[in-house]
Design a protein around this motif. Structure first.
Motif, PDB file in Angstrom:
ATOM      1  N   ASP A  47       0.985  -1.382  -0.011  1.00 26.41           N
ATOM      2  CA  ASP A  47       0.186  -0.098   0.021  1.00 26.41           C
ATOM      3  C   ASP A  47       0.919   1.274   0.045  1.00 26.41           C
ATOM      4  O   ASP A  47       0.576   2.143  -0.768  1.00 26.41           O
ATOM      5  N   ILE A  48       2.033   1.295   0.798  1.00 30.82           N
ATOM      6  CA  ILE A  48       2.855   2.570   0.772  1.00 30.82           C
ATOM      7  C   ILE A  48       3.483   2.780  -0.395  1.00 30.82           C
ATOM      8  O   ILE A  48       3.628   3.676  -1.029  1.00 30.82           O
ATOM      9  N   ALA A  49       3.925   1.635  -0.940  1.00 27.55           N
ATOM     10  CA  ALA A  49       4.524   1.447  -2.263  1.00 27.55           C
ATOM     11  C   ALA A  49       3.767   1.783  -3.255  1.00 27.55           C
ATOM     12  O   ALA A  49       4.063   2.957  -4.230  1.00 27.55           O
ATOM     13  N   LEU A  50       2.352   1.680  -3.506  1.00 26.43           N
ATOM     14  CA  LEU A  50       1.470   1.761  -4.420  1.00 26.43           C
ATOM     15  C   LEU A  50       1.076   3.594  -4.232  1.00 26.43           C
ATOM     16  O   LEU A  50       1.163   4.353  -5.164  1.00 26.43           O
ATOM     17  N   GLU A  51       1.150   4.002  -3.040  1.00 26.39           N
ATOM     18  CA  GLU A  51       0.826   5.329  -2.741  1.00 26.39           C
ATOM     19  C   GLU A  51       1.808   6.331  -3.269  1.00 26.39           C
ATOM     20  O   GLU A  51       1.853   7.187  -3.554  1.00 26.39           O
ATOM     21  N   MET A  52       3.239   5.716  -2.892  1.00 20.37           N
ATOM     22  CA  MET A  52       4.317   6.436  -3.371  1.00 20.37           C
ATOM     23  C   MET A  52       4.456   6.429  -4.629  1.00 20.37           C
ATOM     24  O   MET A  52       4.676   7.539  -5.548  1.00 20.37           O
ATOM     25  N   GLY A  53       3.996   5.367  -5.445  1.00 20.67           N
ATOM     26  CA  GLY A  53       3.907   5.508  -6.802  1.00 20.67           C
ATOM     27  C   GLY A  53       3.203   6.297  -7.607  1.00 20.67           C
ATOM     28  O   GLY A  53       3.474   7.141  -8.597  1.00 20.67           O
ATOM     29  N   LYS A  54       1.784   6.410  -7.017  1.00 19.11           N
ATOM     30  CA  LYS A  54       0.973   7.288  -7.411  1.00 19.11           C
ATOM     31  C   LYS A  54       1.506   8.676  -7.233  1.00 19.11           C
ATOM     32  O   LYS A  54       1.182   9.695  -8.250  1.00 19.11           O
ATOM     33  N   LYS A  55       2.108   9.150  -6.342  1.00 20.37           N
ATOM     34  CA  LYS A  55       2.820  10.367  -6.219  1.00 20.37           C
ATOM     35  C   LYS A  55       3.947  10.761  -7.171  1.00 20.37           C
ATOM     36  O   LYS A  55       4.079  11.831  -7.414  1.00 20.37           O
ATOM     37  N   VAL A  56       4.667   9.884  -7.353  1.00 27.88           N
ATOM     38  CA  VAL A  56       5.642  10.045  -8.114  1.00 27.88           C
ATOM     39  C   VAL A  56       5.459   9.936  -9.618  1.00 27.88           C
ATOM     40  O   VAL A  56       6.026  10.535 -10.237  1.00 27.88           O
ATOM     41  N   ILE A  57       4.497   8.737 -10.048  1.00 20.68           N
ATOM     42  CA  ILE A  57       3.973   8.749 -11.251  1.00 20.68           C
ATOM     43  C   ILE A  57       2.803   9.539 -11.356  1.00 20.68           C
ATOM     44  O   ILE A  57       1.705   8.632 -10.984  1.00 20.68           O
ATOM     45  N   CYS A  58       2.517  10.421 -11.785  1.00 19.08           N
ATOM     46  CA  CYS A  58       1.362  11.255 -11.547  1.00 19.08           C
ATOM     47  C   CYS A  58       0.942  11.843 -13.149  1.00 19.08           C
ATOM     48  O   CYS A  58       1.867  11.808 -14.131  1.00 19.08           O
ATOM     49  N   GLN A  59       0.093  12.552 -13.047  1.00 14.28           N
ATOM     50  CA  GLN A  59      -0.476  13.235 -14.218  1.00 14.28           C
ATOM     51  C   GLN A  59       0.071  14.344 -14.506  1.00 14.28           C
ATOM     52  O   GLN A  59       0.674  15.239 -13.854  1.00 14.28           O
ATOM     53  N   ARG A  60       0.279  14.507 -15.900  1.00 11.31           N
ATOM     54  CA  ARG A  60       1.239  15.799 -16.336  1.00 11.31           C
ATOM     55  C   ARG A  60       0.481  17.216 -16.174  1.00 11.31           C
ATOM     56  O   ARG A  60      -0.802  17.254 -16.475  1.00 11.31           O
ATOM     57  N   ASN A  61       1.052  18.263 -15.459  1.00 13.38           N
ATOM     58  CA  ASN A  61       0.505  19.373 -15.285  1.00 13.38           C
ATOM     59  C   ASN A  61       0.386  20.162 -16.485  1.00 13.38           C
ATOM     60  O   ASN A  61       1.370  20.344 -17.267  1.00 13.38           O
ATOM     61  N   CYS A  62      -0.734  20.524 -16.752  1.00 16.05           N
ATOM     62  CA  CYS A  62      -1.026  21.466 -17.935  1.00 16.05           C
ATOM     63  C   CYS A  62      -1.808  22.741 -17.710  1.00 16.05           C
ATOM     64  O   CYS A  62      -2.790  22.739 -17.094  1.00 16.05           O
ATOM     65  N   GLU A  63      -0.886  23.807 -17.935  1.00 18.96           N
ATOM     66  CA  GLU A  63      -1.517  25.030 -17.247  1.00 18.96           C
ATOM     67  C   GLU A  63      -2.645  25.638 -18.259  1.00 18.96           C
ATOM     68  O   GLU A  63      -3.546  26.527 -17.937  1.00 18.96           O
ATOM     69  N   THR A  64      -2.909  24.901 -19.137  1.00 18.72           N
ATOM     70  CA  THR A  64      -3.875  25.349 -20.472  1.00 18.72           C
ATOM     71  C   THR A  64      -5.281  24.857 -20.109  1.00 18.72           C
ATOM     72  O   THR A  64      -6.324  25.591 -20.057  1.00 18.72           O
ATOM     73  N   CYS A  65      -5.372  23.494 -19.711  1.00 13.64           N
ATOM     74  CA  CYS A  65      -6.529  22.759 -19.535  1.00 13.64           C
ATOM     75  C   CYS A  65      -6.597  22.504 -17.930  1.00 13.64           C
ATOM     76  O   CYS A  65      -7.485  21.810 -17.841  1.00 13.64           O
ATOM     77  N   ASN A  66      -5.693  22.407 -17.146  1.00 11.87           N
ATOM     78  CA  ASN A  66      -5.674  22.068 -15.685  1.00 11.87           C
ATOM     79  C   ASN A  66      -5.954  20.744 -15.586  1.00 11.87           C
ATOM     80  O   ASN A  66      -6.614  20.053 -14.688  1.00 11.87           O
ATOM     81  N   GLY A  67      -5.375  19.858 -16.649  1.00 10.54           N
ATOM     82  CA  GLY A  67      -5.469  18.361 -16.556  1.00 10.54           C
ATOM     83  C   GLY A  67      -6.928  17.904 -17.104  1.00 10.54           C
ATOM     84  O   GLY A  67      -7.110  16.473 -17.296  1.00 10.54           O
ATOM     85  N   TRP A  68      -7.757  18.453 -17.746  1.00 14.21           N
ATOM     86  CA  TRP A  68      -8.998  18.105 -18.058  1.00 14.21           C
ATOM     87  C   TRP A  68      -8.805  17.631 -19.641  1.00 14.21           C
ATOM     88  O   TRP A  68      -9.774  17.036 -20.287  1.00 14.21           O
TER      89      TRP A  68
END
Length: 421
Positions: free
Chosen positions: A82-103
């Motif tokens: 569980d800790i490894a998955l949570e860390m993985g979600k935080k390390v491998i995350c969605q790309r930040n787009c300032e144009t569409c805010n991820g939508w």
């Protein structure tokens, strides 16, 4: 020699097949042959096993210890995963787009979310014997015999133009984000392992309160001061400096100029069309989609003049059988025969039914008058517009819809130059 080789090959083949057979089915055959022996000796083996396990508690303490060790191991393993998955979600995350805010989607910039765009005809090819009428040009557009120029919603020529589905968004009003298109939407970063304290502040700055009455309440300066200064101080603890407050208040005054002038234009008093031009000059982007703004002022004035003429006319009497489907709450069956024997009840029924009939007649008269005036207005509008429609059907299309070709422009320029020389 040939016989020896044959014998050796046969022996070798037999050895290989025997090994394969024993490897696959040897243990099963042994178990089958040993089963009768085990069945005969089972009373003696069970007694010996029970006698040996009695001193160890029949294996119950050992079972409990093994279960406890296994449970601790399972809990530790699941927690680590569980800790490894949570860390993985935080390390491998969605790309930040300032144009569409991820939508990964935006409101279409071509049609501004309406799904329809205006267009002009740049070039077209007519069939033999056809003229440049609206019907012939429409057939050319439908048969892909015309070249169109699509106009964004930001361009307003103040002329009625035909429209069609937006090609950018396929008529949905939503386009894909140009920054996210053809890019991997995953990024590897350690920035999200610990959320910074300014993230909540950024969210609060972008927060749009869904209060429908906030626009009307901002017209009051005291309530506007609450929304601008008091609410940020109470909700987030942000205290603005005096110069910042002064700039915000100047911006508020500047934005309220449009709303105050808009209220005056909405009253449609004499001279409102000139105030409307001032309203457009203050904020053209907002005025473009404002329902108070009248785009075709001559048509609006002509329609209002016709409405005034229709209001002066006296409508005919309502037909006798018109509006009989009106559902009335009371009728003669609402009172029983025993109640009608009482004079007071009978008088009450008569008064209520007569009053109900009078109210229903007034409602039907008002509905009939409204319907008649609307039909009369539509009839007068059709009479006024019919000559222009006949002119459009019989003649050529106007220049805002049909763009002049470059050949015509070059011929004109050449003729002018030839005439000049």
């Amino acid at each position: 020699m040939s016989k020896d080789r044959l014998v050796k090959s046969v022996k070798k083949f037999a050895d290989v097949q025997y090994k394969l057979f024993t490897a696959r089915y040897g243990q099963q055959l042994i178990d089958i042959f040993e089963f009768p022996v085990k069945l005969v000796l089972s009373p003696f083996t069970i007694a010996i096993d029970v006698a040996g396990s009695a001193q160890r508690g029949f294996g119950v303490p050992e079972l409990i210890s093994k279960l406890s060790c296994a449970s601790i191991f399972v809990v530790a393993t699941l927690g680590t995963y569980d800790i490894a998955l949570e860390m993985g979600k935080k390390v491998i995350c969605q790309r930040n787009c300032e144009t569409c805010n991820g939508w990964q989607a935006l409101r279409c910039t071509m049609c501004k979310g309406s799904g329809r765009v205006h267009y002009q005809v740049k070039n077209y090819t007519l069939k033999s014997g056809e003229r440049e009428t609206a019907e012939c040009v429409a057939d050319a557009i439908a048969d892909n015999r015309a070249e169109l120029v699509h106009l964004p919603s930001a361009i307003n020529l103040h002329t009625p133009l035909p429209s069609k589905d937006c090609l950018t968004c396929d008529g949905t009003g939503v386009m894909s984000c140009p920054e996210c298109k053809n890019k991997l939407q995953v990024r590897i970063s350690a920035d999200d392992i610990m959320e910074p304290p300014w993230k909540a502040y950024n969210v609060m700055k972008k927060m749009d309160y869904p209060y429908e009455h906030i626009v009307d309440s901002m017209k009051d300066p005291s309530i506007a001061a609450f929304w601008l200064f008091t609410l940020p101080r109470v909700a987030g603890g942000y205290e603005y400096d005096d110069d910042v407050k002064q700039k915000l208040w100047w911006q508020y005054k500047e934005s309220m100029r449009y709303d105050q002038l808009r209220d005056v234009v909405a009253k449609r008093k004499p001279g409102w069309e000139h105030l409307q031009e001032a309203l457009i000059s203050i904020d053209p982007a907002r005025a473009r989609d404002d329902p108070v703004i009248v785009k075709n002022i001559p048509f609006y004035k002509a329609k209002k003049a016709l409405e005034a003429e229709v209001m002066k006319l006296n409508p005919p009497a309502r037909p006798q059988n018109w509006g009989q489907e009106l559902d009335l709450p009371l009728n003669a069956s609402s009172w029983s025969k025993e109640d009608l024997k009482d004079p007071e009840k009978f008088y009450e029924m008569t008064v209520l039914l007569n009053a109900q009939r009078e109210i229903a007649d007034k409602i039907l008269d008002a509905q009939w008058e409204t319907k008649w005036r609307q039909e009369k207005l539509n009839e007068m509008l059709a009479e006024k517009v019919r000559p222009y429609m006949q002119k459009i059907d019989s003649g050529t299309l106007s220049q805002p819809i049909i763009l002049p070709t470059q050949d015509q422009n070059q011929k004109r320029s050449r003729q002018r130059r030839w005439w000049f020389f």
